[in-house]
Design a protein around this motif. Structure first.
Motif, mmCIF file in Angstrom:
data_model
loop_
_atom_site.group_PDB
_atom_site.id
_atom_site.type_symbol
_atom_site.label_atom_id
_atom_site.label_comp_id
_atom_site.label_asym_id
_atom_site.label_seq_id
_atom_site.Cartn_x
_atom_site.Cartn_y
_atom_site.Cartn_z
ATOM 1 N N GLN A 1 -4.589 4.882 -7.809
ATOM 2 C CA GLN A 1 -3.376 4.514 -8.606
ATOM 3 C C GLN A 1 -2.821 3.184 -8.246
ATOM 4 O OE1 GLN A 1 -0.499 7.727 -9.093
ATOM 5 N NE2 GLN A 1 1.041 6.396 -10.090
ATOM 6 N N PHE A 2 -2.566 2.950 -7.182
ATOM 7 C CA PHE A 2 -1.990 1.640 -6.508
ATOM 8 C C PHE A 2 -2.711 0.500 -7.297
ATOM 9 C CE2 PHE A 2 -2.753 -1.444 -3.153
ATOM 10 C CZ PHE A 2 -1.536 -2.176 -3.382
ATOM 11 N N ALA B 1 -6.129 13.220 -1.650
ATOM 12 C CA ALA B 1 -4.599 12.556 -1.754
ATOM 13 C C ALA B 1 -4.708 11.086 -1.449
ATOM 14 C CB ALA B 1 -3.665 13.259 -0.866
ATOM 15 N N TYR B 2 -5.273 10.638 -0.425
ATOM 16 C CA TYR B 2 -5.295 9.259 0.012
ATOM 17 C C TYR B 2 -6.241 8.473 -1.171
ATOM 18 C CZ TYR B 2 -6.802 5.256 2.875
ATOM 19 O OH TYR B 2 -6.985 3.914 3.214
ATOM 20 N N ASN B 3 -7.133 9.040 -1.605
ATOM 21 C CA ASN B 3 -8.125 8.387 -2.505
ATOM 22 C C ASN B 3 -7.406 8.203 -4.024
ATOM 23 O OD1 ASN B 3 -10.322 8.023 -1.137
ATOM 24 N ND2 ASN B 3 -11.290 10.092 -1.601
ATOM 25 N N GLN B 4 -6.410 9.371 -4.166
ATOM 26 C CA GLN B 4 -5.656 9.507 -5.488
ATOM 27 C C GLN B 4 -4.678 8.369 -5.437
ATOM 28 O OE1 GLN B 4 -4.076 13.122 -6.472
ATOM 29 N NE2 GLN B 4 -3.316 12.189 -8.729
ATOM 30 N N ALA B 5 -4.076 8.150 -4.271
ATOM 31 C CA ALA B 5 -2.762 7.378 -4.032
ATOM 32 C C ALA B 5 -3.286 5.882 -4.277
ATOM 33 C CB ALA B 5 -1.974 7.416 -2.826
ATOM 34 N N LEU B 6 -4.244 5.492 -3.685
ATOM 35 C CA LEU B 6 -5.020 4.226 -3.601
ATOM 36 C C LEU B 6 -5.461 3.683 -4.966
ATOM 37 C CD1 LEU B 6 -6.680 3.637 -0.166
ATOM 38 C CD2 LEU B 6 -4.622 2.637 -1.033
ATOM 39 N N TYR C 1 0.856 -1.115 0.060
ATOM 40 C CA TYR C 1 0.031 -0.002 -0.063
ATOM 41 C C TYR C 1 0.882 1.344 -0.069
ATOM 42 C CZ TYR C 1 -3.825 -3.104 1.433
ATOM 43 O OH TYR C 1 -4.909 -4.334 1.580
ATOM 44 N N PRO C 2 0.613 2.331 -0.980
ATOM 45 C CA PRO C 2 1.380 3.452 -0.672
ATOM 46 C C PRO C 2 1.009 4.129 0.303
ATOM 47 C CG PRO C 2 -0.603 3.747 -2.030
ATOM 48 C CD PRO C 2 -0.705 2.253 -1.915
ATOM 49 N N VAL C 3 0.043 4.173 1.127
ATOM 50 C CA VAL C 3 -0.328 4.930 2.192
ATOM 51 C C VAL C 3 -1.238 3.859 3.163
ATOM 52 C CG1 VAL C 3 -0.276 7.283 1.407
ATOM 53 C CG2 VAL C 3 -2.342 5.988 1.421
#
Length: 245
Positions: free
Chosen positions: A81-82, A74-79, A62-64
Motif C-alpha cells: 500500500q505504501f 501484514a508486513y507485505n500488505q502495509a508495504l 516506511y509504515p513498518v
C-alpha cells in the motif's frame, strides 16, 4: 508523461556519488527519499548541504521496518500500500515537474526504488542513475582484494533460513551477507557450520565517518548493528608473487 530520475548515492561517502547524480541532485527542485518514521533518513543525510535552498522535499516514510516479520501478510500488505500510494503521488507530480528520488547504493541492486520502478511503468518516464553498491564500498574499506581468479561470489540475505545460508555458503568462495541486524547471530552460526567464521568481517556504516571494521569472530554476539554487511574474502587462483621470469 513527466520524468522521474532515481539517483544512486553510493555506499555513504558523498564523495562517492557519481558526477551525473551530483549534478542532478544540486539542481533539483523536487527531491523524494525513503526514511524510517522519526529519522532523518540515510539518503537525506548523504546529500546534506547539496540541495538547493528552494527545493521541495518529500520524505517517504516506511509504515513498518522491523516491527513485523518481513514475510508476514501484514508486513507485505502495509508495504504494498505504501509503494502504491507513493507511485501515485510521484506520477502525478512528475506531470508538471522533474522529480529526483534519492537511493543509497545502486537503485536496482536490492534498492527500495525497485518497488516504485515497477509501479511507474507506463505512467511516467523513469531514468535510473547507477551508483556504487554498498558492498563494493565496504570491501574497499577493508583494503584487501575480495575475489581472485575463478572465485564464485555469492550475495546472501541474512533473512534466509539458517539451513539455506549454510547450503549457499558451503558452495561459495567470496561472500557478501546483507540485511544482518537481528539476523547476525544466525549468520555467525551458519559461517561457523561451514568453517568460515574466522574469515568473516563485519563492516558497519562502510565509507562513512562512523565506519567500523572488525573480524566477525571478535564482535560481541549480542552486538547486532542494523546498517552493516558481513564479508568473506575469496582465496582463489592468483599469480605467484614475484611475477613471471
Amino acid at each position: 508523461m513527466g520524468k522521474i530520475i532515481c539517483t544512486g548515492l553510493g555506499p555513504g561517502d558523498p564523495d562517492l556519488i557519481s558526477v551525473k547524480s551530483d549534478r542532478l541532485i544540486r539542481s533539483a527542485r523536487h527531491v523524494a527519499y525513503f526514511r524510517k518514521a522519526g529519522r532523518a533518513g540515510q539518503a537525506r543525510r548523504i546529500v546534506e548541504g547539496m540541495l538547493a535552498a528552494d527545493v521541495t522535499e518529500y520524505a517517504m516514510e516506511y509504515p513498518v521496518t522491523t516491527e513485523l516479520p518481513f514475510d508476514s501478510p501484514a508486513y507485505n500488505q502495509a508495504l504494498a500500500q505504501f509503494y502504491d500510494e507513493w507511485a501515485d503521488r510521484l506520477a502525478l507530480l512528475s506531470q508538471s515537474a522533474e522529480v529526483i528520488v534519492l537511493c543509497e547504493g545502486d537503485p536496482l541492486f536490492y534498492g527500495s526504488f525497485m518497488h516504485l520502478h515497477t509501479r511507474l511503468q507506463g505512467r511516467a518516464e523513469v531514468e535510473v542513475i547507477a551508483g556504487i553498491t554498498g558492498m563494493t564500498g565496504c570491501w574497499n574499506a577493508i583494503g584487501a582484494p575480495f575475489t581472485w581468479g575463478d572465485d564464485v561470489l555469492c550475495v546472501l540475505m541474512a533473512t534466509l533460513p539458517e539451513a539455506d545460508l549454510v547450503a549457499h555458503m558451503g558452495r561459495s568462495d567470496a561472500m557478501v551477507v546483507m540485511k544482518t541486524g537481528r539476523n547476525l547471530p544466525k549468520v555467525r552460526q551458519a559461517l561457523q557450520a561451514v568453517g568460515r567464521l574466522q574469515d568473516a568481517w563485519l563492516v558497519e556504516r562502510g565509507t562513512m565517518p562512523t565506519q567500523r571494521i572488525a573480524k566477525l569472530a571478535d564482535v560481541n554476539p549480542e552486538d547486532c548493528p542494523y546498517f552493516a554487511i558481513v564479508l568473506v574474502h575469496g582465496q582463489g587462483r592468483r599469480p605467484e608473487l614475484g611475477g613471471i621470469e
